[in-house]
Design an enzyme around this catalytic site. Structure first.
Site, short mmCIF file in Angstrom:
data_model
loop_
_atom_site.label_atom_id
_atom_site.label_comp_id
_atom_site.label_asym_id
_atom_site.label_seq_id
_atom_site.Cartn_x
_atom_site.Cartn_y
_atom_site.Cartn_z
N LYS A 1 0.87 -1.17 0.00
CA LYS A 1 0.00 0.00 0.00
C LYS A 1 0.91 1.22 0.00
CE LYS A 1 -2.97 2.83 2.84
NZ LYS A 1 -3.93 2.98 3.94
N ALA B 1 -9.92 5.05 3.35
CA ALA B 1 -9.94 6.13 4.33
C ALA B 1 -11.26 6.90 4.32
CB ALA B 1 -8.80 7.13 4.13
N ASN C 1 -9.67 1.35 8.79
CA ASN C 1 -9.00 1.02 10.05
C ASN C 1 -9.75 1.66 11.21
OD1 ASN C 1 -5.51 0.74 11.03
ND2 ASN C 1 -7.28 0.77 12.33
#
Lengths: 66, 270
Positions: free
Chosen positions: B107, B194, B216
């Site tokens: 990533k 995100a 996350n």
């Protein structure tokens, strides 16, 4: 001789190998990697790669992140 | 007839040479504990988890590490270059990650500004070219800009990962229209990376046609990360199913679902 290891100046035996440095620091794989002077040193070469005065060594591992 | 399953009739997600049934990528940061992280990963159904790469602390080099909490027979690892601000740092970090973790997946994240954590597009493209040349399967985090995504696809990236909102903000999908353009044009998988704060945000991304979502904080910072991981799994599956089903057209005025003829009419109205 001196080398910079993870940003810290460290005294090493002249001609020390990467394997010797890792043993002295009690760093064990798997899951680690080493770069010397911004180039990755494969783990198969830890025994033969000798460090030189002023080398910049990075030792890394995976940590939590996104 | 066998019962319908969310994934059985769907094509796998293909990123380079890697294939996944799950379309949810999950991080390993910010969990209240590693035990909760493990249970959240399991609840999410993910097959690909991200990790960061950092210097070992020389005063405490041993001990159990993050990798001991990731069952690599169940999950593939997606190391990131988070925190890097130059292409050069990102390339070396990726090369170290490949050596440490034995994966070609990376990533790519090159940050341009510490407050917004928006990517540095120019440096990201430079790093992407270098990493593709070096044999990596590159998944770049990038602004939700169709041109930037096109440049990264042209550079040989295996996917593009436009943000939904700033990292860790939980603001959701701020610009669905530009994401829709990116998705329509891209020939590689589009992974929204995100900004997802709750389940409906993940569904919105998938309903737009995103191939997957990476999150996350949306899971890790929930009051109950394990429950939220399960919610996200369902949201990803629901959004994907809705995308495949094809939504109805929007219309300004009502359209009755029940017949308008043969109504019962009482005396007062006659």
């Amino acid at each position: 001789m001196y080398a910079t290891v993870n940003g810290e100046r460290r005294e090493l035996r002249s001609g020390a190998t990467v394997a010797e440095l890792l043993r002295n620091l009690k760093v064990e794989g798997p899951g680690i990697a080493v770069a010397v002077n911004e180039r990755v040193v494969r783990s198969s070469r830890f025994d033969e790669h000798r460090l030189s005065e002023g080398d910049v060594v990075e030792i890394i591992r995976a940590v939590a992140g996104g | 007839m066998t019962p319908l399953d969310a994934t059985s009739a769907d094509a796998p997600l293909k990123i380079g040479a890697h294939e996944f049934r799950s379309r949810l990528l999950v991080g390993t940061g910010k969990y209240p504990s590693l035990d909760i992280m493990q249970r959240a990963h399991e609840a999410s159904g993910t097959e690909l988890v991200t990790v960061a790469i950092r210097r070992i602390h020389l005063d405490d080099p041993s001990g159990k590490t993050l990798i001991d909490y990731i069952d690599r027979t169940r999950y593939k690892i997606l190391p990131n270059t988070a925190g890097c601000t130059t292409a050069k740092d990102a390339v070396l970090t990726a090369q170290l990650a490949r050596e440490a973790l034995g994966t070609d997946l990376i990533k790519l994240e090159v940050i341009g500004d510490p407050q917004t954590l928006y990517p540095d597009t120019a440096e990201t493209i430079v790093a992407a070219k270098e990493l593709v040349r070096d044999g990596f399967t590159v998944l770049p985090y990038i602004i939700d800009d169709p041109t930037a995504c096109q440049r990264l696809e042209d550079a040989g990236c295996a996917a593009v990962m436009p943000l939904g909102a700033p990292i860790g903000s939980g603001l959701g999908i701020c610009n669905p229209y530009s994401l829709a353009i990116i998705i329509e044009r891209a020939k590689v998988p589009v992974i929204v990376d995100a900004g997802v704060g709750t389940a409906s945000d993940a569904s919105v991304a998938m309903e737009l046609g995103a191939d997957a979502v990476l999150m996350n904080t949306g899971i890790a910072a929930a009051r109950d990360p394990v429950l939220m991981a399960l919610a996200m799994r369902h949201a990803i599956e629901a959004g994907r199913l809705a995308y495949r089903a094809g939504r109805m057209a929007k219309r300004l005025y009502a359209s009755a679902s029940s017949p308008m003829s043969d109504l019962i009419v009482t005396r007062a109205n006659q």
